[in-house]
Design an enzyme around this catalytic site. Structure first.
Site, PDB file in Angstrom:
ATOM      1  CD  GLU A 146      -2.713   1.410   2.559  1.00 34.74           C
ATOM      2  OE1 GLU A 146      -2.577   0.437   3.251  1.00 34.74           O
ATOM      3  OE2 GLU A 146      -3.459   2.180   2.629  1.00 34.74           O
ATOM      4  CB  THR A 180      -9.482   6.461  -2.856  1.00 32.18           C
ATOM      5  OG1 THR A 180     -10.088   6.129  -1.626  1.00 32.18           O
ATOM      6  CG2 THR A 180      -9.942   5.466  -3.687  1.00 32.18           C
ATOM      7  CE1 TYR A 181      -6.443  11.140   4.017  1.00 28.77           C
ATOM      8  CE2 TYR A 181      -4.457   9.842   3.979  1.00 28.77           C
ATOM      9  CZ  TYR A 181      -5.143  10.936   4.604  1.00 28.77           C
ATOM     10  OH  TYR A 181      -4.589  11.887   5.323  1.00 28.77           O
ATOM     11  CD  GLU A 242      -7.724   1.965   5.227  1.00 25.66           C
ATOM     12  OE1 GLU A 242      -6.971   1.270   5.900  1.00 25.66           O
ATOM     13  OE2 GLU A 242      -7.423   2.749   4.848  1.00 25.66           O
TER      14      GLU A 242
HETATM   15 MN    MN Z   1      -5.195   2.647   3.654  1.00 27.41          MN
END
Ligand code: MN
Length: 284
Positions: A146, A180-181, A242
């Site tokens: 990630e 996406t954050y 999330e």
């Molecule tokens: Mn995450």
């Protein structure tokens, strides 16, 4: 496609009470999977967790972020060694709970670095991850890297950097994990990034998080562009929701992610709302 939810939407620890609450509420809110937090794998009851997952018909994945003391992208051999041990414990955790994906910030520390990544540190990270991937493959488990925004890692900040790093690790079960954050801060194009990872055969795992980490659709993420791209490429992996609030606190996790504001009070309402948002847009 499988729709998941991060365990820290529900609870800040993994006591028996917490595990029961998180797993039952994930099922109640309509999710297929819970992403377990492997922050403290040595105190995690995998037997109980596997039993509860089966009772509620839920699948699992697991994620974690390394710390400065367990940073495998460090030049300090002690930190690399401690990180390697932590990752192998996390791998055992996901295996013993019946999951097939270990993801998150498993390539370095989740923190703001005061300097760019170093070549020796990158080599340390690649070496540990290649070995971890081989061990994971024995249990049919994949790794998802990630990438994060620049304030949370200096190792990989974009899909392109992640794909290049994965190519260097050179293992078939290492994939890109897109969130996406983070993408919202670093990418030129949300759909472009999805397509790039897909075309490389490395689109392995997704986190959907709003620009402020609150409810989906209430921030500035271009959801039509991102989710439209998932539909266009026919993505059929996991999409995990999330959202973090100061209402649910794990001391290191919340601090590492800079969760200072209270973005919601009722996590069940929050989770159900996000599930509906995803269902309306992905048809799943
Ligand atoms: Mn995450």
């Amino acid at each position: 496609m499988k729709i998941g939810i991060h365990s820290m939407v529900w609870v800040g620890d993994w006591s028996e009470t917490a595990a029961r609450e998180a797993i039952s509420k994930s099922a109640e809110a309509g999710y297929d999977l819970i992403e377990l937090s492997a922050i403290a794998p040595e105190t995690f009851d995998t037997q109980l967790t596997a039993k509860l997952l089966e009772e509620h018909g839920l699948e699992c994945s697991a994620s974690l972020g390394l710390s400065a003391a367990t940073d495998i992208s460090s030049e300090d051999p002690d930190a690399v060694k401690a990180g390697r041990e932590r990752l192998h414990l996390a791998l055992n955790l996901v295996r013993d709970c019946g999951g097939t994906m270990l993801c998150g910030v498993i390539y370095g520390a989740l923190m703001k670095y005061g300097h760019p990544r170093t070549e020796r540190g990158m080599e340390n990270s690649r070496t540990v991850l290649a070995e971890l991937a081989d061990k994971a493959a024995e249990s049919g488990i994949s790794l998802g890297l990630e990438f994060c925004n620049r304030y949370e890692t200096n190792v990989i900040n974009t899909t392109a950097e992640t794909l290049a790093f994965i190519e260097e690790i050179n293992r078939p079960n290492v994939f890109a994990h897109l969130d996406t954050y983070h993408m919202n801060i670093e990418e030129n194009s949300m759909s472009g990034a999805v397509k790039q990872a897909y075309e490389a055969g490395k689109l392995g795992y997704i986190h959907v998080g709003e620009s402020h980490r609150g409810q989906l659709g209430t921030g500035t993420i271009n959801w039509d562009d991102f989710l439209g791209a998932l539909i266009d490429v026919g993505y059929d992996g996991v999409v995990t929701f999330e959202s973090f609030s100061s209402k649910v606190v794990h001391s290191t996790f919340s601090n590492d992610l800079a969760i200072w504001r209270n973005l919601w009070d009722d996590n069940l309402e929050m989770a159900k709302g996000a599930r509906q948002f995803i269902r309306e847009r992905l048809g799943h």
